[in-house]
Scaffold this motif. Structure first.
Motif, PDB file in Angstrom:
ATOM      1  N   ALA A 109      25.045  40.524  60.718  1.00  0.00           N
ATOM      2  CA  ALA A 109      25.477  40.575  59.414  1.00  0.00           C
ATOM      3  C   ALA A 109      25.735  39.072  58.742  1.00  0.00           C
ATOM      4  O   ALA A 109      25.427  38.734  57.694  1.00  0.00           O
ATOM      5  N   MET A 110      26.242  38.228  59.722  1.00  0.00           N
ATOM      6  CA  MET A 110      26.321  36.609  59.253  1.00  0.00           C
ATOM      7  C   MET A 110      25.163  36.138  59.066  1.00  0.00           C
ATOM      8  O   MET A 110      24.804  35.203  58.108  1.00  0.00           O
ATOM      9  N   VAL A 111      24.108  36.448  60.162  1.00  0.00           N
ATOM     10  CA  VAL A 111      22.718  35.696  59.701  1.00  0.00           C
ATOM     11  C   VAL A 111      22.162  36.261  58.587  1.00  0.00           C
ATOM     12  O   VAL A 111      21.627  35.326  57.924  1.00  0.00           O
ATOM     13  N   ARG A 112      22.191  37.347  58.262  1.00  0.00           N
ATOM     14  CA  ARG A 112      21.638  37.983  56.761  1.00  0.00           C
ATOM     15  C   ARG A 112      22.453  37.219  55.647  1.00  0.00           C
ATOM     16  O   ARG A 112      21.671  37.051  54.607  1.00  0.00           O
ATOM     17  N   ASN A 113      23.621  37.230  55.558  1.00  0.00           N
ATOM     18  CA  ASN A 113      24.307  36.471  54.782  1.00  0.00           C
ATOM     19  C   ASN A 113      24.415  35.121  54.618  1.00  0.00           C
ATOM     20  O   ASN A 113      25.008  34.631  53.628  1.00  0.00           O
ATOM     21  N   ALA A 114      24.277  34.546  55.555  1.00  0.00           N
ATOM     22  CA  ALA A 114      24.075  32.925  55.730  1.00  0.00           C
ATOM     23  C   ALA A 114      22.810  32.343  55.679  1.00  0.00           C
ATOM     24  O   ALA A 114      22.605  31.298  54.981  1.00  0.00           O
ATOM     25  N   LEU A 115      21.888  32.935  56.162  1.00  0.00           N
ATOM     26  CA  LEU A 115      20.683  32.271  56.392  1.00  0.00           C
ATOM     27  C   LEU A 115      19.498  33.220  55.834  1.00  0.00           C
ATOM     28  O   LEU A 115      18.511  32.745  55.671  1.00  0.00           O
ATOM     29  N   GLY A 116      19.816  34.579  55.203  1.00  0.00           N
ATOM     30  CA  GLY A 116      18.800  35.308  54.657  1.00  0.00           C
ATOM     31  C   GLY A 116      18.378  34.831  53.301  1.00  0.00           C
ATOM     32  O   GLY A 116      18.852  33.911  52.670  1.00  0.00           O
ATOM     33  N   PRO A 117      17.361  35.617  52.924  1.00  0.00           N
ATOM     34  CA  PRO A 117      17.050  35.415  51.239  1.00  0.00           C
ATOM     35  C   PRO A 117      18.300  35.302  50.345  1.00  0.00           C
ATOM     36  O   PRO A 117      19.016  36.072  50.334  1.00  0.00           O
ATOM     37  N   GLU A 118      18.545  34.105  49.526  1.00  0.00           N
ATOM     38  CA  GLU A 118      19.505  33.963  48.696  1.00  0.00           C
ATOM     39  C   GLU A 118      20.066  35.356  47.936  1.00  0.00           C
ATOM     40  O   GLU A 118      21.374  35.431  47.671  1.00  0.00           O
ATOM     41  N   ASP A 119      18.741  35.979  47.046  1.00  0.00           N
ATOM     42  CA  ASP A 119      19.079  36.785  46.510  1.00  0.00           C
ATOM     43  C   ASP A 119      19.834  38.111  47.168  1.00  0.00           C
ATOM     44  O   ASP A 119      20.251  38.860  46.419  1.00  0.00           O
ATOM     45  N   GLY A 120      19.838  38.224  48.325  1.00  0.00           N
ATOM     46  CA  GLY A 120      20.461  39.022  49.271  1.00  0.00           C
ATOM     47  C   GLY A 120      21.744  38.714  50.045  1.00  0.00           C
ATOM     48  O   GLY A 120      22.486  39.539  50.783  1.00  0.00           O
ATOM     49  N   ASN A 122      25.780  37.891  50.655  1.00  0.00           N
ATOM     50  CA  ASN A 122      26.877  38.488  49.995  1.00  0.00           C
ATOM     51  C   ASN A 122      28.115  37.577  50.635  1.00  0.00           C
ATOM     52  O   ASN A 122      28.344  37.794  51.816  1.00  0.00           O
ATOM     53  N   PRO A 123      28.676  36.887  49.667  1.00  0.00           N
ATOM     54  CA  PRO A 123      29.837  36.025  50.434  1.00  0.00           C
ATOM     55  C   PRO A 123      30.880  36.750  51.001  1.00  0.00           C
ATOM     56  O   PRO A 123      31.488  36.195  52.124  1.00  0.00           O
ATOM     57  N   SER A 124      31.477  37.809  50.285  1.00  0.00           N
ATOM     58  CA  SER A 124      32.175  38.719  50.811  1.00  0.00           C
ATOM     59  C   SER A 124      31.952  39.390  52.247  1.00  0.00           C
ATOM     60  O   SER A 124      32.844  39.529  53.171  1.00  0.00           O
ATOM     61  N   ALA A 125      30.845  39.876  52.354  1.00  0.00           N
ATOM     62  CA  ALA A 125      30.212  40.459  53.507  1.00  0.00           C
ATOM     63  C   ALA A 125      30.243  39.303  54.546  1.00  0.00           C
ATOM     64  O   ALA A 125      30.466  39.495  55.695  1.00  0.00           O
TER      65      ALA A 125
END
Length: 202
Positions: A109-120, A122-125
């Protein structure tokens, strides 16, 4: 010869590290990430387009921990596994799978929300996942109390499973929040020549 398809910071590090610890012959094939977009021909090797894949003749394995077990058995016997009936077997199984089944979901989840596409993103996640990883590392710290390794008083695949996650945490800027005990454990893992050889591949 065993062939491992890998990418930097991917779970393939577990496989390469295990092979290096065993001194086993293998071929490392770097895959461009993400393979679905960067190297679509890889889908013919791994239909999910995920990394790693290990190919050994007619045997193909996609799961990183499964690859570690397979090559340890193929090139063993070695101290990397704790066999049935051996002291420390339960701890070995616990931490071998804790690295993947318990630590990796929030790290993913950190990878997705830190390194994934910017439009996806979620800082809270991201913050929630970060706290979850650190909370789950508390149990690792407790297991290491007074010990250098997680099972059977020696370095095993359980350490490779968990330490891979700690290494990925460096990419995610998580390492500065590791407790002193976790940081010291990770330093011991990084100091192993086999770890350094595996990391040098990518």
């Amino acid at each position: 010869m065993v062939k491992v398809y890998f990418a930097p910071f991917a779970r393939s590090l577990r496989a390469l590290w295990t092979l290096e610890e065993l001194g086993a012959p293998y071929e490392a094939v770097r895959v461009q990430f993400p393979p679905r977009m960067a190297q679509p021909d890889y889908m013919g090797i791994n239909p999910l387009g995920q990394i790693p894949t290990m190919v050994d003749g007619d045997v193909t394995i996609y799961e990183s921990v499964g690859i570690c077990e397979y090559v340890a058995e193929k090139f063993g016997p070695s101290d990397l596994q704790v066999k049935a009936g051996e002291a420390g077997r339960a701890d070995y199984l616990q931490w071998l799978w804790y690295g993947e089944a318990t630590l990796m979901p929030p790290v993913g989840a950190m990878v997705r929300n830190a390194l994934g596409p910017e439009d996806g993103r979620n800082p809270s996640a991201l913050a929630e996942a970060r706290e979850s990883v650190l909370a789950r590392l508390v149990l690792v710290e407790q297991a290491l109390a007074g010990k250098d390794f997680l099972a059977a008083g020696r370095f095993t695949l359980a350490d490779i499973s968990v330490a891979y996650v700690l290494n990925l945490g460096t990419l995610l800027q998580l390492a500065p929040d590791y407790s002193p005990a976790i940081a010291a454990y990770f330093d011991r893992m990084k100091a192993r020549p086999a770890f350094q050889a595996a990391v040098s591949k990518g």
